[in-house]
Each structure stands twice: as structure tokens, then as C-alpha cells.
Design a protein around this motif. Structure first.
Motif, PDB file in Angstrom:
ATOM      1  N   ARG A 115      35.778  29.856  89.423  1.00  0.00           N
ATOM      2  CA  ARG A 115      36.612  28.659  89.447  1.00  0.00           C
ATOM      3  C   ARG A 115      36.943  28.217  88.035  1.00  0.00           C
ATOM      4  N   LEU A 116      38.033  27.462  87.933  1.00  0.00           N
ATOM      5  CA  LEU A 116      38.347  26.708  86.733  1.00  0.00           C
ATOM      6  C   LEU A 116      37.816  25.308  86.981  1.00  0.00           C
ATOM      7  N   ALA A 117      36.843  24.882  86.201  1.00  0.00           N
ATOM      8  CA  ALA A 117      36.108  23.644  86.486  1.00  0.00           C
ATOM      9  C   ALA A 117      36.875  22.411  86.024  1.00  0.00           C
ATOM     10  N   LEU A 118      38.054  22.228  86.611  1.00  0.00           N
ATOM     11  CA  LEU A 118      38.853  21.026  86.373  1.00  0.00           C
ATOM     12  C   LEU A 118      39.173  20.384  87.717  1.00  0.00           C
ATOM     13  N   ASP A 119      39.068  19.077  87.791  1.00  0.00           N
ATOM     14  CA  ASP A 119      39.429  18.372  89.016  1.00  0.00           C
ATOM     15  C   ASP A 119      40.946  18.368  89.193  1.00  0.00           C
ATOM     16  N   VAL A 120      41.380  18.280  90.434  1.00  0.00           N
ATOM     17  CA  VAL A 120      42.814  18.229  90.741  1.00  0.00           C
ATOM     18  C   VAL A 120      43.083  16.949  91.537  1.00  0.00           C
ATOM     19  N   PRO A 121      43.205  15.808  90.844  1.00  0.00           N
ATOM     20  CA  PRO A 121      43.391  14.545  91.562  1.00  0.00           C
ATOM     21  C   PRO A 121      44.751  14.403  92.214  1.00  0.00           C
TER      22      PRO A 121
END
Length: 397
Positions: A115-121
Motif C-alpha cells: 500500500r501507499l500509506a496515505l489517507d484518501v479523504p
């Protein structure tokens, strides 16, 4: 030759702009959608030859952030640049084009257990838009922001020249670190075409511990107790009003034990749940969104100033957002002024991400910017003609 005809010779998807495509009310004269890096470079070169002001567009999830451009002669749409160029799973590295939606990127990486550990708000947010706005959520506590996770970038400069930095492995590079420089630049330095990211394995197990808290003191004590305990959270978030949530990740036995420890720390109102609580990692509701940052202990002062029912999110790293309901411009200005005064005491800041037009015209969206002189020098070097997203960024950059 007219700009439309010149652009049509180098790009297969060029057309006049439409009123509905306006960037904060500024209608584009032309829209071009390049399909690859070569077309993107040709479009930018042609724009330079005709002195066109260029504004990049991804999925429009954050196109209303920042200030309106001084002009928009050409809107460069990245929706055709939507490939996962390369995924080197053995090196935990992936290269993606700027128009690829973050949720689709996440699905592709998950097929290999990464995964790319960025949130997707905001569903549909693209790779390029996420980098250009520096967007990050609760996971920044452990994994950082795009500034930390981008290890290589391919951009097209204002004159149409292609520039690259970084590579396929995680290491430092000589010269400009374009990943760090372009993160949060709002399209004012160049057109992002490709990004290479460092990845992380999808954890074998995860759990959330949630706890209802009472007032500013309760929120402060709950967050601080987790931050200073050996439970090793991946993320901590206060979700206003009245909830603190903790994300634990790792191997199943370890997650179970650390979850129990977190419950003991937070008290009888805490519970373990398998899925993210409501509003986890999302922006708070409101017609005005304010991005805030300061050391974590400032949470108590922020909540005291805003009141117990405020729509606030606050991560364990000391970054968060405030959502304001529909208010008169002077009321928004009053709240923003109080926030900036409080945050300044903690060496923090507040930036308005979006607001109604009548509010934007009455407030300073960006606030004090100590590095503005340096930022202007960088702008002059990358975009001497000031044609890239003119006026979209702080200080009129």
C-alpha cells in the motif's frame, strides 16, 4: 497560428473551455488532455510559445483549494495520464502517472499485499492532486505525508522541458529534491506527470480503539496518554465532537495485546472495533475548511476556543482541520483570527483551504508565511514568466 490550432497539432484532445470548468470562477479559454509524457511536454512548450497561463486539473476534488488564478488560458487535464507505470514489489516502490486516482492505485497495490500509506479523504483524488496540495490524514503520524513518501518525480517545466529527480530506490539525490519542492506547490512550479513512491506492506492485522471523551481536557488527556505509552499506534485522531480513535497495526497477537493496553489507558469508555469509526480520516463538514497545525498539546486550547461541539479533526502528529458552518464573512474572520492567535503561541499556523466566495474576499487565506521571500525566489527560477497557476498560492505566487 492560433493557440487552439497549435495545441491541436501536439495533443489529440484539445478544445475550448466551458464556464462549468472554471477554477474558482475563472473560466479556462482552452482545455488540453495529454495522453503521455511527450504530449504533456509538447503542450507545455506550446503554451510557453503563446504565453498562456496554465492551471493543472486532476479530478477537481481540491481545485477549490487556494485562491483563484489571475488568469487561466489553458487548463491541463490529467485524466488520461492514469497508468500504474511500474510496481516493483521487491523494492516496495511504485511509479504512477499523475491522473491515476488514489483509490485505484490502492487497489492495484493491494493485489501484491502492499500500500501507499496515505489517507484518501476525498474519493477520486488523483496522485498529482494529492502531491500538489500536500494532502495527508491520520496515517501521517507514522508514515508521513507525500513529502516523505515521494522518492522520485517527473515534471514538465514552464518552458516544456522535462525534469526528473529521484529513482526507483529509496535514496538521496543530488540537486533539487523535486518531490519535496513540488509537494504542496499548488501547480505553481510545473506540471506533475509521474511520481515514484515508497510503499509499505499491508499489515497482517489491524484494529481500532475508540473512546468517548468529555470536553477539551478529556480529549487532551486521552490523546496524550496514547502518544506517551508503548502501544505504538500507526495513527491517532480526535474526531470532534467527542471521540478519540487509535489505529493499531502489525501481527495479530501483537495488535490484540496493544489494543488491550490502549483500552486500559483510555478507560471504561474505550472499546476495540475492527473497522474505522465514522469520519475517520475525513475532512469535517462545513462550508469553510481550515487546515491547522501545531504541537499535539495545543489541541486543548483549540477545542477551548472553538467550543465543545466544533467540527474538528486532529491527528497525533499535531495536524488537523476545522469545519465551519455557513457564517458571515466577519464571523469566519473572527474564528480564524482566534485560531491563529492560539496556534501562534504554540508556533503553529492555520490556512483556509476552501470557503465561499464572499468569505474568501474578506480573509487572508494563508496567514503569516516566514519563508515567503525564499518561495518567491524558487517561483522565479522555475517559472520566470509567472504563467503557472498564477496567484493560486500564498503571497500571490
Amino acid at each position: 497560428m492560433r493557440p487552439l490550432d497549435a495545441l491541436a497539432k501536439v495533443c489529440g484532445d484539445v478544445r475550448p473551455g466551458e464556464p462549468a470548468e472554471g477554477v474558482l470562477g475563472v473560466e479556462p479559454a482552452l482545455v488540453a488532455a495529454p495522453k503521455n509524457l511527450t504530449e504533456a511536454a509538447d503542450v507545455m512548450r506550446t503554451a510557453a510559445e503563446h504565453d498562456l497561463a496554465v492551471v493543472p486539473r486532476g479530478a477537481e476534488t481540491r481545485l477549490d483549494w487556494g485562491t483563484p488564478p489571475g488568469r487561466c488560458d489553458l487548463l491541463v487535464d490529467t485524466h488520461r495520464l492514469d497508468r500504474l507505470v511500474e510496481h516493483t514489489a521487491g523494492d516496495l516502490v511504485a511509479k504512477a502517472e499523475a491522473g491515476l486516482p488514489m483509490d485505484r492505485l490502492g487497489e492495484k497495490l493491494a493485489e501484491r499485499g502492499q500500500r501507499l500509506a496515505l489517507d484518501v479523504p476525498l474519493p477520486g483524488s488523483t496522485v498529482g492532486g494529492t502531491i500538489a496540495t500536500g494532502a495527508a490524514g491520520p496515517l501521517r503520524f507514522l508514515y508521513g505525508t507525500p513529502r516523505n513518501l515521494v522518492i522520485g518525480l517527473t515534471v514538465v517545466r514552464a518552458d516544456g522541458q522535462i525534469a526528473r529527480s529521484g529513482g526507483k530506490v529509496v535514496k538521496n539525490v543530488a540537486g533539487y529534491d523535486l518531490g519535496r519542492l513540488f509537494t504542496g506547490s499548488f501547480g505553481t512550479l510545473g506540471l506533475i506527470v509521474e511520481a515514484t513512491f515508497r510503499l509499505h506492506p499491508v499489515p497482517a492485522a489491524s484494529a481500532y480503539v475508540t473512546c468517548a471523551v468529555d470536553g477539551p481536557d478529556g480529549a487532551h488527556e486521552a490523546v496524550q496518554s496514547v502518544l506517551h505509552a508503548p502501544v505504538a499506534p500507526s495513527a491517532v485522531e480526535y474526531i470532534g465532537p467527542g471521540t478519540v480513535a487509535v489505529l493499531l497495526e502489525g501481527v495479530p497477537d501483537g495488535v490484540a495485546e496493544r489494543s488491550r493496553q490502549a483500552v486500559e489507558l483510555l478507560g471504561e469508555k474505550a472499546e476495540i472495533v475492527d473497522t474505522a469509526p465514522d469520519r475517520w480520516g475525513l475532512y469535517p463538514d462545513g462550508t469553510t475548511l481550515i487546515d491547522i497545525a501545531a504541537p499535539p498539546p495545543s489541541l486543548r486550547d483549540v477545542l477551548t476556543a472553538l467550543g465543545p461541539d466544533a467540527a474538528v479533526t486532529w491527528t497525533g502528529s499535531g495536524h488537523g482541520h476545522v469545519g465551519l458552518p455557513s457564517l458571515e464573512p466577519d464571523e469566519v474572520a473572527g474564528v480564524l483570527g482566534r485560531l491563529r492567535e492560539i496556534l501562534a503561541r504554540h508556533r503553529g499556523h492555520a490556512v483556509v483551504r476552501y470557503a465561499p466566495e464572499e468569505v474568501r474576499g474578506e480573509i487572508d487565506l494563508w496567514g503569516p508565511i516566514p519563508a515567503l521571500t525564499l518561495m518567491r525566489r524558487v517561483k522565479d527560477q522555475f517559472d520566470p514568466g509567472h504563467r503557472l497557476s498564477p496567484g493560486r498560492f500564498a503571497g500571490g505566487i
